[in-house]
Design a protein around this motif. Structure first.
Motif, PDB file in Angstrom:
ATOM      1  N   PRO A  24     -25.893  -1.210   2.093  1.00 25.26           N
ATOM      2  CA  PRO A  24     -25.904  -2.613   2.593  1.00 25.26           C
ATOM      3  C   PRO A  24     -25.285  -3.447   1.787  1.00 25.26           C
ATOM      4  N   ALA A  25     -24.869  -4.705   2.386  1.00 22.20           N
ATOM      5  CA  ALA A  25     -23.832  -5.760   1.665  1.00 22.20           C
ATOM      6  C   ALA A  25     -24.523  -6.044   0.211  1.00 22.20           C
ATOM      7  N   SER A  26     -25.865  -6.232   0.281  1.00 24.69           N
ATOM      8  CA  SER A  26     -26.481  -6.721  -1.011  1.00 24.69           C
ATOM      9  C   SER A  26     -26.262  -5.763  -2.083  1.00 24.69           C
ATOM     10  N   PHE A  27     -25.939  -4.415  -1.774  1.00 29.13           N
ATOM     11  CA  PHE A  27     -25.448  -3.302  -2.804  1.00 29.13           C
ATOM     12  C   PHE A  27     -24.185  -3.494  -3.212  1.00 29.13           C
ATOM     13  N   ARG A  28     -23.271  -4.116  -2.603  1.00 29.72           N
ATOM     14  CA  ARG A  28     -21.816  -4.150  -2.807  1.00 29.72           C
ATOM     15  C   ARG A  28     -21.497  -5.223  -3.457  1.00 29.72           C
ATOM     16  N   ARG A  48     -27.288  -7.931 -19.009  1.00 32.74           N
ATOM     17  CA  ARG A  48     -27.528  -6.395 -18.294  1.00 32.74           C
ATOM     18  C   ARG A  48     -26.148  -6.023 -17.724  1.00 32.74           C
ATOM     19  N   GLY A  49     -25.942  -4.644 -17.394  1.00 30.15           N
ATOM     20  CA  GLY A  49     -24.890  -4.280 -16.644  1.00 30.15           C
ATOM     21  C   GLY A  49     -24.985  -4.318 -15.139  1.00 30.15           C
ATOM     22  N   ALA A  50     -26.091  -3.583 -14.790  1.00 32.89           N
ATOM     23  CA  ALA A  50     -26.286  -3.667 -13.400  1.00 32.89           C
ATOM     24  C   ALA A  50     -26.564  -4.861 -12.759  1.00 32.89           C
ATOM     25  N   GLN A  51     -25.909  -5.056 -11.341  1.00 29.76           N
ATOM     26  CA  GLN A  51     -26.082  -6.187 -10.714  1.00 29.76           C
ATOM     27  C   GLN A  51     -27.283  -6.375  -9.998  1.00 29.76           C
ATOM     28  N   THR A  52     -27.942  -5.326  -9.611  1.00 34.86           N
ATOM     29  CA  THR A  52     -29.477  -5.164  -8.703  1.00 34.86           C
ATOM     30  C   THR A  52     -30.209  -4.131  -9.228  1.00 34.86           C
ATOM     31  N   ASN A  53     -31.372  -4.064  -8.458  1.00 34.86           N
ATOM     32  CA  ASN A  53     -32.234  -3.024  -8.842  1.00 34.86           C
ATOM     33  C   ASN A  53     -32.380  -1.875  -7.717  1.00 34.86           C
ATOM     34  N   LEU A  54     -31.326  -1.652  -7.112  1.00 37.06           N
ATOM     35  CA  LEU A  54     -31.368  -0.678  -6.057  1.00 37.06           C
ATOM     36  C   LEU A  54     -32.392   0.485  -6.035  1.00 37.06           C
ATOM     37  N   SER A  55     -33.037   0.732  -4.957  1.00 39.83           N
ATOM     38  CA  SER A  55     -33.969   1.939  -5.093  1.00 39.83           C
ATOM     39  C   SER A  55     -33.317   3.367  -5.160  1.00 39.83           C
ATOM     40  N   GLY A  56     -34.033   4.239  -5.943  1.00 43.94           N
ATOM     41  CA  GLY A  56     -33.680   5.529  -6.204  1.00 43.94           C
ATOM     42  C   GLY A  56     -33.613   6.217  -4.915  1.00 43.94           C
ATOM     43  N   ARG A  57     -33.147   7.477  -4.926  1.00 45.29           N
ATOM     44  CA  ARG A  57     -32.705   8.291  -3.748  1.00 45.29           C
ATOM     45  C   ARG A  57     -34.155   9.076  -3.463  1.00 45.29           C
ATOM     46  N   PRO A 307     -22.490   3.173  -6.378  1.00 48.21           N
ATOM     47  CA  PRO A 307     -22.659   1.765  -5.836  1.00 48.21           C
ATOM     48  C   PRO A 307     -23.136   0.778  -6.893  1.00 48.21           C
ATOM     49  N   ILE A 308     -23.751   1.148  -8.040  1.00 48.01           N
ATOM     50  CA  ILE A 308     -24.069   0.274  -9.125  1.00 48.01           C
ATOM     51  C   ILE A 308     -22.657  -0.012  -9.689  1.00 48.01           C
ATOM     52  N   PHE A 309     -21.752   0.926  -9.969  1.00 48.29           N
ATOM     53  CA  PHE A 309     -20.456   0.467 -10.609  1.00 48.29           C
ATOM     54  C   PHE A 309     -19.831  -0.262  -9.753  1.00 48.29           C
ATOM     55  N   GLN A 310     -19.721  -0.126  -8.559  1.00 44.54           N
ATOM     56  CA  GLN A 310     -18.816  -0.867  -7.480  1.00 44.54           C
ATOM     57  C   GLN A 310     -19.392  -2.356  -7.299  1.00 44.54           C
ATOM     58  N   GLU A 311     -20.767  -2.358  -7.452  1.00 45.75           N
ATOM     59  CA  GLU A 311     -21.158  -3.972  -7.714  1.00 45.75           C
ATOM     60  C   GLU A 311     -20.694  -4.608  -8.807  1.00 45.75           C
ATOM     61  N   TRP A 312     -20.786  -3.866  -9.997  1.00 48.12           N
ATOM     62  CA  TRP A 312     -20.283  -4.383 -11.074  1.00 48.12           C
ATOM     63  C   TRP A 312     -18.733  -4.845 -11.097  1.00 48.12           C
ATOM     64  N   GLN A 314     -17.148  -5.758  -8.386  1.00 46.20           N
ATOM     65  CA  GLN A 314     -17.045  -6.794  -7.619  1.00 46.20           C
ATOM     66  C   GLN A 314     -17.222  -8.174  -8.102  1.00 46.20           C
ATOM     67  N   ALA A 315     -18.326  -7.896  -9.189  1.00 49.33           N
ATOM     68  CA  ALA A 315     -19.052  -9.034  -9.768  1.00 49.33           C
ATOM     69  C   ALA A 315     -18.049  -9.611 -10.786  1.00 49.33           C
ATOM     70  N   ASN A 316     -17.419  -8.550 -11.669  1.00 51.63           N
ATOM     71  CA  ASN A 316     -16.508  -8.793 -12.890  1.00 51.63           C
ATOM     72  C   ASN A 316     -15.288  -8.924 -12.570  1.00 51.63           C
ATOM     73  N   TYR A 317     -14.477  -7.944 -11.631  1.00 56.13           N
ATOM     74  CA  TYR A 317     -13.376  -7.774 -11.634  1.00 56.13           C
ATOM     75  C   TYR A 317     -13.024  -7.709 -10.107  1.00 56.13           C
ATOM     76  N   PRO A 318     -13.262  -8.737  -9.236  1.00 63.23           N
ATOM     77  CA  PRO A 318     -13.038  -8.532  -7.825  1.00 63.23           C
ATOM     78  C   PRO A 318     -11.655  -8.273  -7.387  1.00 63.23           C
ATOM     79  N   ASP A 319     -10.729  -8.714  -8.382  1.00 58.80           N
ATOM     80  CA  ASP A 319      -9.254  -8.627  -7.775  1.00 58.80           C
ATOM     81  C   ASP A 319      -8.789  -7.268  -8.149  1.00 58.80           C
ATOM     82  N   ARG A 320      -9.566  -6.439  -8.897  1.00 61.14           N
ATOM     83  CA  ARG A 320      -9.204  -5.015  -9.100  1.00 61.14           C
ATOM     84  C   ARG A 320      -9.965  -3.964  -8.469  1.00 61.14           C
ATOM     85  N   ALA A 321     -11.212  -4.401  -7.681  1.00 61.15           N
ATOM     86  CA  ALA A 321     -11.973  -3.540  -7.299  1.00 61.15           C
ATOM     87  C   ALA A 321     -11.504  -2.506  -6.452  1.00 61.15           C
ATOM     88  N   THR A 322     -11.020  -2.911  -5.483  1.00 63.35           N
ATOM     89  CA  THR A 322     -10.252  -1.963  -4.147  1.00 63.35           C
ATOM     90  C   THR A 322      -9.467  -1.154  -4.927  1.00 63.35           C
TER      91      THR A 322
END
Length: 393
Positions: A24-28, A48-57, A307-312, A314-322
């Protein structure tokens, strides 16, 4: 009165493993406000490192915190670390993985307060019904009986001594170790039994136990590896919010080395377009600080870590994420992660090959890995259980 709305989403059974495109968009890494507006939850999760508390699998629902438009999230308290006691039945974990150098390990804690967004151990929190996100670094489990259980297992009939690895899943010297001191108790049991141990950490707290480790090392029973990811303090703090600074880790290497304890530097994880350009400088700094063996591991993104790392990112280095993720996928056959034996630590393809070659050349130039330090098992003396029969010899 404050209201916090929790949006629940039904999850289909085939939702995991989740990729960035499926998330979902909120996880990205979407911020709670419009683009450029400060994140309303930033103060709550500071440090903290993680941006959200996404549910486990294993969960059937996804939870997403949303602002209701009435500033209801502004006065939420900061996320606090909560520690829960776990009464384990055994403490030594066995494995038969063909691409790692040990077959047994100890993890005195579950979860890790260091908060590294890339930590490959995060998915284990899903086994506890918790989130691999913020829960992993704020809802921790401690095993206070670790030393007693270890002594019992070492004394079992037929126990075959081999090096026990500590720090392979979560860091044994994370901040709560200052309070619980489980590592001192564990090391004392191992020292008394003349049992070999290899430690991996990114905390300078390991120097606290030099008084135990140095005599063990003199008998060929102990060595320590410190993870060094960046010399850039700002980048290190973003990647590893509550771990020791790079300078402190280098000081720890020096102290351990001067005490006669073999020191390895682990330049791990190597992240393309983020810290891989520092590889040679990391090795140089570690060698000057006394490390004489070195290793590296490519970034690993299993299960919820991606998804946790990709959130991070986007939040910290959006210019390099892709770019970071594009290069990562080029080393993983187009996927975020490849768990194949022999490939999960190193990757494949031209970029992965160049990282490996750079590491080899720099290590050779500096003089790393000239001597190995195999640990001894012939000195092992099984602990005598309470009320047990003492040896006649």
């Amino acid at each position: 009165m404050t209201y916090v709305w929790i949006m629940l989403h039904e999850r289909s059974t085939d939702a995991y493993p989740m990729t960035a495109r499926q998330a979902p968009a909120s996880f990205r890494g979407r911020r709670a406000g419009p683009p450029g507006e400060p994140d309303i939850l930033q103060e709550q999760r500071r440090g903290r490192g993680a941006q959200t508390n996404l549910s486990g699998r294993y969960e059937t629902e996804e939870r997403e915190t949303l602002d209701d438009g009435w500033n209801s999230l502004d006065d939420l308290p900061p996320i606090r670390t909560v520690v829960q006691v776990e009464r384990a039945k055994r403490i030594i974990t066995r494995n038969n993985s063909p691409d790692i150098s040990f077959d047994r390990s100890i993890n005195p804690y579950r979860g890790c307060e260091h908060g590294c967004s890339y930590c490959f151990a995060r998915p284990t929190h899903a086994n506890m019904g918790l989130s691999p996100g913020l829960d992993f670094e704020s809802r921790l489990f401690v095993k206070p009986d670790a030393a007693r259980l270890l002594e019992k297992e070492l004394g079992e009939p037929g126990y075959d001594p081999r090096t026990i690895a500590i720090g392979t899943n979560t860091d044994p010297y994370q901040p709560i170790e200052r309070q619980y001191r489980l590592m001192r108790e564990i090391l004392q049991v191992l020292s008394d039994a003349n049992h070999p141990v290899g430690i991996v950490t990114k905390s300078a707290l390991v120097t606290r136990d030099i008084d135990i480790l140095a005599p063990m090392a003199e008998r060929g029973l102990a060595k320590v590896a410190l993870s060094l990811t960046s010399l850039d303090r700002k980048l290190a703090r973003a990647m590893e919010p509550r771990a020791s600074t790079p300078a402190k880790r280098l000081e720890a290497m020096k102290e351990l080395s001067e005490a006669g304890i073999p020191v390895t530097v682990m330049t791990a994880p190597v992240i393309p377009a983020l810290n891989d350009m520092e590889l040679e400088r990391l090795l140089e700094a570690a060698y000057v600080s006394g490390a004489r063996n070195a290793g590296y591991v490519l970034l690993r993104l299993p299960l919820e870590v991606s998804p946790i790392f990709q959130e991070w990112l986007q939040a910290n280095y959006p210019d390099r994420a892709t770019h970071v993720m594009s290069v990562m996928r080029s080393m993983r056959d187009g996927k975020d992660y490849d768990a194949s034996w022999g490939k999960r630590m190193r990757g494949a393809g031209p970029y992965a090959w160049s990282i490996g070659r750079r590491f080899e050349l720099a290590s050779k130039r500096l003089g790393f890995n000239k001597e190995r330090h195999p640990l001894r098992t012939d000195l092992f003396k099984a602990p005598v259980p309470v009320g047990g029969q003492l040896s006649l010899i």
